[in-house]
Design an enzyme around this catalytic site. Sequence first.
Site, PDB file in Angstrom:
ATOM      1  N   TYR A 141      63.812  90.995  58.869  1.00  0.00           N
ATOM      2  CA  TYR A 141      63.688  92.061  57.862  1.00  0.00           C
ATOM      3  C   TYR A 141      62.722  93.145  58.339  1.00  0.00           C
ATOM      4  CZ  TYR A 141      65.862  89.080  54.285  1.00  0.00           C
ATOM      5  OH  TYR A 141      66.713  88.310  53.553  1.00  0.00           O
ATOM      6  N   LYS A 145      41.044  67.554  43.416  1.00  0.00           N
ATOM      7  CA  LYS A 145      41.669  68.540  42.512  1.00  0.00           C
ATOM      8  C   LYS A 145      42.867  69.211  43.186  1.00  0.00           C
ATOM      9  CE  LYS A 145      38.375  72.089  43.959  1.00  0.00           C
ATOM     10  NZ  LYS A 145      36.983  72.537  43.754  1.00  0.00           N
ATOM     11  N   MET A 192      62.296  83.805  53.341  1.00  0.00           N
ATOM     12  CA  MET A 192      62.083  82.761  52.342  1.00  0.00           C
ATOM     13  C   MET A 192      62.305  81.362  52.917  1.00  0.00           C
ATOM     14  SD  MET A 192      63.841  82.275  48.608  1.00  0.00           S
ATOM     15  CE  MET A 192      63.344  83.868  47.991  1.00  0.00           C
ATOM     16  N   ARG A 221      29.028  81.231  38.811  1.00  0.00           N
ATOM     17  CA  ARG A 221      30.345  80.871  38.295  1.00  0.00           C
ATOM     18  C   ARG A 221      30.075  79.965  37.104  1.00  0.00           C
ATOM     19  NH1 ARG A 221      34.620  78.039  42.340  1.00  0.00           N
ATOM     20  NH2 ARG A 221      33.218  76.298  41.942  1.00  0.00           N
TER      21      ARG A 221
HETATM   22  C1  LIG Z   1      36.142  72.193  44.839  1.00  0.00           C
HETATM   23  C2  LIG Z   1      34.752  71.778  44.661  1.00  0.00           C
HETATM   24  C3  LIG Z   1      34.105  71.047  45.671  1.00  0.00           C
HETATM   25  C4  LIG Z   1      34.719  70.782  47.022  1.00  0.00           C
HETATM   26  O1  LIG Z   1      34.719  71.968  47.793  1.00  0.00           O
HETATM   27  P1  LIG Z   1      35.139  71.963  49.336  1.00  0.00           P
HETATM   28  O2  LIG Z   1      34.746  73.297  49.824  1.00  0.00           O
HETATM   29  O3  LIG Z   1      36.619  71.774  49.362  1.00  0.00           O
HETATM   30  O4  LIG Z   1      34.438  70.837  49.969  1.00  0.00           O
HETATM   31  C5  LIG Z   1      32.827  70.579  45.405  1.00  0.00           C
HETATM   32  N1  LIG Z   1      32.215  70.827  44.225  1.00  0.00           N
HETATM   33  C6  LIG Z   1      32.800  71.559  43.241  1.00  0.00           C
HETATM   34  C7  LIG Z   1      32.072  71.822  41.979  1.00  0.00           C
HETATM   35  C8  LIG Z   1      34.076  72.068  43.430  1.00  0.00           C
HETATM   36  O5  LIG Z   1      34.666  72.785  42.476  1.00  0.00           O
END
Ligand SMILES: *Cc1c(COP(=O)(O)O)cnc(C)c1O
Length: 357
Positions: free
Chosen positions: A254, A35, A302, A129
């Site tokens: 800065y 993802k 930046m 969640r």
């Molecule tokens: C993002 C995610 C993972 C992976 O998590 P990591 O901590 O990056 O290994 C696994 N299961 C679900 C449901 C997730 O949303």
Amino acid sequence: MSRATRASISTAALESNLEAIRRRAPRSRVMAVLKANAYGHGLEAAARALAGADAFAVACVEEALRIRAAGLPNPVILLEGAFHPDDLRVAERERFELVVHTPEQIDYFDHYRGAPLTVWFKLDTGMNRLGFKPGQAEAAWRRLQAIDAVAKPLRFMTHLANADLRDAETTRAQCERFAAFIGAQPGERSLCNSAGTLAFPEAHADWVRPGLIMYGVSPFEDRTGPEEGMRPAMTVSTRLIAVKTAQRGERVGYGGHWTAARDTRYGIAAIGYGDGYPRHAGNGTPVLVNGRRAPLIGRVSMDMIAVNLEQQPEAKVGDPVVLWGEGLPVEEIARHAGTIPYELLCGVTQRVKFDIV
Ligand SMILES: *Cc1c(COP(=O)(O)O)cnc(C)c1O
């Protein structure tokens, strides 16, 4: 010469991490989590390097379609399931597997007429969640069981809230709720993210779901990826574009957040928060100049940062600077910036040139 700011992505590191994960979870299949553009590494490149994974997991249909467009046939799991009823059609056509975590998503199946889809029933065992709470899960599970367009047996998923803290009590309680709900039902099971995969082998079950460690980075605050046998896949680098001397008492950058205690040689490197280098990285955050550590001084701009070259009298314009990756764990930079490595990896911006090596 163009600006030298680069993220180099090592396919060899990704392959080696997949193998290392298989050794850590030898009885489980591996769902490589891709993802958020493969945690900022580039979805297509990461998917190709990880083509040996048993499945991929992403957040949404748009990400999953990019995996198919890259020519990869692996199963793809949509971790948040359908956002819209139309997603079921796409899942059927592309053989995507759907997490189901709300009664509303079950409604989508009521109206879907098509070939049975593989479904991961998401149980909320304490993360609070996504997922059905144990109290409502039974009814939801029965509804799905009765739908012809849901492939049987259903699969089961939950997510661990505190595995990265190695919180055995919370993790064990989550595992027990998961096992208690499933009972003797058939169906594949999955609980572990990266931290669970490393710290709780007893929870590996049929599938592990590693994200961060796939990219060679540790989910634990007190460890680095290499210490866990992983290789960082992303190295962010640039070059020095100026070298100068601050007179004693002069301030750099800065707001004048760093003052020269004595005449000090320093360099300007071509990277800043416009590239995704964290603005909250303060004085003393390490960078590698010519492979050797040097501390950041003053505020991150930046497009630029300043680096103390007191210990490197030979450093000159054009010399390479590594911000994180090979030789400098992103975990360490995240600590200096008051964030987590996930955020730094995901935050490298468009103008940085990505090299797949
Ligand atoms: C993002 C995610 C993972 C992976 O998590 P990591 O901590 O990056 O290994 C696994 N299961 C679900 C449901 C997730 O949303």
